[in-house]
Design an enzyme around this catalytic site. Structure first.
Site, PDB file in Angstrom:
ATOM      1  N   ASP A 114      -1.568  -1.072   6.111  1.00  0.00           N
ATOM      2  CA  ASP A 114      -1.758  -0.594   7.483  1.00  0.00           C
ATOM      3  C   ASP A 114      -3.167  -0.105   7.780  1.00  0.00           C
ATOM      4  O   ASP A 114      -3.454   0.312   8.891  1.00  0.00           O
ATOM      5  CB  ASP A 114      -0.765   0.545   7.774  1.00  0.00           C
ATOM      6  CG  ASP A 114      -1.166   1.842   7.084  1.00  0.00           C
ATOM      7  OD1 ASP A 114      -1.757   1.769   5.989  1.00  0.00           O
ATOM      8  OD2 ASP A 114      -0.898   2.924   7.641  1.00  0.00           O
ATOM      9  N   THR A 134       0.061   4.840   1.408  1.00  0.00           N
ATOM     10  CA  THR A 134      -0.014   5.660   2.614  1.00  0.00           C
ATOM     11  C   THR A 134       0.243   4.832   3.862  1.00  0.00           C
ATOM     12  O   THR A 134      -0.442   3.845   4.125  1.00  0.00           O
ATOM     13  CB  THR A 134      -1.395   6.337   2.732  1.00  0.00           C
ATOM     14  OG1 THR A 134      -1.657   7.044   1.515  1.00  0.00           O
ATOM     15  CG2 THR A 134      -1.436   7.295   3.902  1.00  0.00           C
ATOM     16  N   ASP A 178       0.870  -1.174   0.000  1.00  0.00           N
ATOM     17  CA  ASP A 178       0.000   0.000   0.000  1.00  0.00           C
ATOM     18  C   ASP A 178       0.916   1.236   0.000  1.00  0.00           C
ATOM     19  O   ASP A 178       2.109   1.124   0.257  1.00  0.00           O
ATOM     20  CB  ASP A 178      -0.882  -0.043   1.258  1.00  0.00           C
ATOM     21  CG  ASP A 178      -1.785   1.167   1.363  1.00  0.00           C
ATOM     22  OD1 ASP A 178      -2.375   1.536   0.330  1.00  0.00           O
ATOM     23  OD2 ASP A 178      -1.884   1.735   2.464  1.00  0.00           O
TER      24      ASP A 178
END
Length: 834
Positions: free
Chosen positions: A722, A523, A521
């Site tokens: 996350d 961000t 991912d």
């Protein structure tokens, strides 16, 4: 009648046997057959027995397994025995060979399957106990602080900590070993003297009397020091869980009983079994030396086992047992277990941080290396989070307790390490299959060895046959095979925890070694995850920037997304007034919406505007694109289906991201970035990281589909993320990797968690998994090659060519050290650099 049921909770052949026995004992059952692979039980009964009866039987047996009708696959047991240990505190014990999976016991004993001593789990409950004081004259007096005894007036002294269960086991074995050695040594010397010409002992008395002395000296060895081996052997045969102690019990008891019988009834035996003096050749020295050497092996194993969980012990040492609590502006020293949520604590220079919390006053540097594995101290100031067990630098600060007890990061790490250490890697199934046939095959080889030597061996044929048959029984070591995987997993998982890589189970280690594709991912994974607002822009003259910011802050105040927090923080800095909102809703992967000032307000990416039925003009897209090409994120704001403005948010790429991606690519791993951000922002980040493969504007379901597509193409996929939007893909991937800085949902969905939360942790995880799997394969090779070579040598295959025979005593020594060598090899993992 015959019924087939689904069994839940089985992980190995030990479980299968246990369930089969429990169901067979139910009244009215004529036969119960359990299949591990299919997780089912076929039960034959004289007349119908309600399923509730079987459920009750398994519940009373410990509640580890459950039985259901076919088609009902219960992934979580609802009915668990209340007193079943949950592996969360000291007083929880488990088998080091994981014979019944991750099953635990509440007291020290022998494993009911393999007979080995159970190992005590290390946990915080004992470590966190505050120091207590007692009176040397009146030990019933116990106080939490120093002082004088209320009974006799003497000064109280600190209480000695309880000796751990493993230390008690070691001391008990050590005592028995010295007793066994003291009685075995003279027996051995007497037996060896028979090899001397004109044996001086026979000048004192005849051999048959020396046999009686050997018999007398062997009694303490057999019936006290090593009696536990015979108990374990008997239990293993009774339950048909055949193991190492089965072979030792049979071999040593045959040698000892043969000697006793030969001593009492010498006339029964032919001349081939007798010495020149007419006495039957006895094997008291073989039996006692074998048992003493096996006891030595158990002693060395007990000491080695204590080192395999040294990582957990080191983590336990990080927790202080006292803290300074601020009460009414006074500093009061309290026990760590007296700290409650929201308490204000003072941490002095050099002190360990007692619980997880946030700094409320002051600034400092903190050494977090014991949890993250990174040696450089981290600067911390007001509102920064701190973790228990980390060490404060050279300045004092105040903190508010946010997580205490078992909720702290350190406690969760220890809990996760313990659980993972008891889990089973798929490669262990190979050892289980071999072990299932091992003991019966060894007994058969022993019988064949006796027959071959009795028919074709040299004189005295029965003596040769007897000695070699016993050597075959003694040299075989199924324990080395059983310990090969769990020992490496335990040490490897501990090593990972010390370097900020938390492994949820052993399967994750095995799969991580095979990973060839990594999805990341953007961000919070590639970037810092600490976005900051760079500017707010308007698309019309009807609203100025301050009014736009007011809407943005009012809307995002209800959201926990990192981008939302950044806008709220920006709004506070610019004194933006917050307006009351209602009907707030977060649309996963798109944005947020609510009603503010009777207007329908939406904020998010282009898909959110499409969801809110607000059109983005080409002019608006061009203005946003100028920021997106710099790697910035642009969120649009709409009022009543009209796009009125935007907010530009920047997020710095982590320093370690580029280096980590390069290392992973050099290892042959394809790295793909999937982000919910727009194409231009994704392109800018990918270019900076030399990432050729990326996809933008990805919703959670898109990420999930991408994982499935790669898996269908034969790829072994790891996914690192996350956020909540990453959870489905994390769960679906072969190995889910969560950033420890992310959400609890992401961490729960993952198989590996990186405490520090950067891509360098993935490099560590990859290196660790490779080292652990290599170590496991070495252990399995040692165990298999040892038994493959040892058995034929013990059977006497070298005798016709070289005249070499293996004494049962040498076989016992080799067997004892085989398990120790496997553990020693596993312990090498403590020194590896990941």
């Amino acid at each position: 009648m015959k019924h087939t049921y689904h069994i839940h909770g089985m992980t190995c052949n030990g479980c299968r046997t246990h369930v089969e026995e429990t169901l067979s004992k139910v009244k009215g059952v004529s036969k119960a057959t359990v299949n591990l692979e299919k997780a089912e039980a076929k039960i034959e009964m004289d007349q119908h027995i309600p399923i509730e009866t079987f459920q009750e039987a398994l519940k009373n047996d410990g509640g580890r397994y459950s039985i259901h009708k076919q088609g009902e696959h219960h992934h979580h047991l609802e009915d668990k025995k209340e007193n079943q240990p949950k592996a969360k505190g000291t007083g929880t014990f488990y088998c080091p060979m994981h014979c019944e999976g991750d099953k635990t016991y509440d007291k020290p004993d022998d494993c009911p399957v393999c007979g080995m001593d159970l190992v005590e789990e290390q946990n915080l409950s004992k470590q966190a106990k505050a120091e207590q004081w007692t009176c040397p004259m009146d030990p019933e007096v116990v106080k939490d602080e120093a002082g004088s005894c209320p009974i006799c007036g003497m000064d109280l002294v600190p209480m000695q900590p309880d000796v751990s269960a493993e230390e008690k086991t070691y001391k008990k074995l050590l005592k028995k070993f010295w007793i066994a050695t003291a009685f075995t040594l003279p027996i051995f010397l007497m037996a060896m003297s028979e090899m001397l010409n004109n044996n001086p002992l026979y000048d004192i008395m005849e051999q048959k009397y020396w046999n009686w002395i050997q018999f007398t000296l062997s009694i303490p060895v057999v019936f006290y020091a090593t009696w536990m081996f015979f108990e374990r052997a008997y239990r293993s045969i009774k339950t048909w869980n055949l193991n190492m102690f089965t072979l030792i019990g049979i071999g040593a008891s045959v040698a000892w009983l043969f000697s006793v019988f030969g001593m009492l009834f010498p006339d029964v035996f032919p001349a081939l079994f007798k010495t020149e003096s007419g006495a039957v050749h006895v094997y008291f020295e073989a039996a006692t030396v074998i048992l003493t050497l096996v006891l030595l092996g158990q002693l060395l194993e007990a000491r080695a086992h204590s080192k395999t969980n040294s990582a957990v012990k080191e983590l336990l040492k990080l927790t202080p047992n006292k803290a300074i609590k601020i009460i009414d502006d006074e500093e009061i020293e309290v026990s760590i277990d007296k700290i409650e949520l929201n308490d204000i604590l003072k941490v002095k220079p050099g002190d360990k941080i007692p619980v997880d919390g946030v700094i409320t006053e002051g600034e400092t540097t903190i050494d977090e290396s014991m949890i993250t594995g990174e040696p450089i101290p981290v600067n911390k100031s007001q509102d920064d989070k701190v973790s228990s067990g980390t060490i404060n630098g050279n300045q004092s600060f105040l903190m508010k307790a946010e997580k205490v007890g078992s909720d702290t990061l350190l406690s969760q790490i220890i809990h996760m390490v313990n659980d993972a250490s008891r889990s089973r890697a798929p490669i262990q199934n190979l050892a289980d299959k071999v072990s299932g046939y091992f003991v019966p095959v060894v007994v058969l080889i022993s019988i064949i060895t006796f027959m071959v030597w009795a028919i074709w061996g040299p004189e005295p044929v029965y003596v040769y046959a007897f000695v070699n048959a016993i050597a075959v029984l003694i040299i075989a070591c199924p324990c080395a095979l059983g310990l090969a995987t769990p020992m490496s997993v335990m040490v490897g998982v501990g090593k990972g925890a010390q370097n900020g890589v938390l492994i949820k189970n052993a399967e994750a280690l095995e799969k991580m070694d095979k990973v060839n594709t990594l999805i990341v991912d953007k961000t919070g994974t590639i970037t810092e995850g600490k976005p900051t607002v760079e500017t707010v822009g308007a698309f019309s003259d009807t609203l100025n920037k301050n009014e736009l910011l007011q809407y943005i802050v009012s809307l995002n105040a209800n959201s926990e997304h990192p981008l939302a927090e950044a806008t709220v923080k920006y709004g506070k800095e610019h004194n933006a007034e917050r307006i009351k909102s209602k009907n707030f809703s977060a649309v996963t992967g798109k944005g947020v919406e609510a009603i503010i000032n009777d207007k329908k307000v939406a904020l998010g990416n282009p898909k959110m505007m499409e969801y809110a039925k607000a059109d983005i003009t080409s002019t608006m897209k061009d203005e946003a694109k100028s920021y997106q090409k710099q790697g910035k994120t642009v969120s649009y704001l709409s009022l009543d289906e009209t796009v009125v403005g935007y907010v530009v948010i920047g997020d710095i790429i982590k320093e370690t991201s580029a280096k980590a991606i390069k290392v992973l690519q050099d290892k042959g791993i394809d790295v793909i970035m999937l982000t919910g951000d727009n194409h231009d922002t994704a392109q800018a980040v990918a270019s900076e990281l030399n990432l050729a493969d990326f996809k933008a504007s990805m919703l959670p379901e898109d990420k999930l589909k991408e994982v499935e597509k790669l898996q269908e193409n034969g790829k072994v996929v790891a996914m690192a993320g996350d956020g909540i939007n990453d959870a489905p893909a994390l769960a679906k991937s072969d190995v889910g990797i969560a950033m420890g800085t992310g959400t609890d949902v992401a961490i729960e969905s993952a198989m590996i968690t990186l405490v520090k939360g950067d891509l360098h942790g993935i490099v560590k995880a990859k290196n660790l998994s490779h080292s652990v799997m290599k170590n496991i394969k070495q252990n399995l090779f040692f165990a298999l090659i040892y038994n493959t070579l040892g058995l034929p040598i013990a059977a006497g295959v070298l005798f016709p060519f070289f005249g070499i025979l293996l004494s049962p005593m040498i076989a016992a020594l080799a067997m004892s050290f085989s398990s120790v060598s496997v553990i020693a090899n596993a312990l090498r993992l403590r020194k590896i650099k990941i």
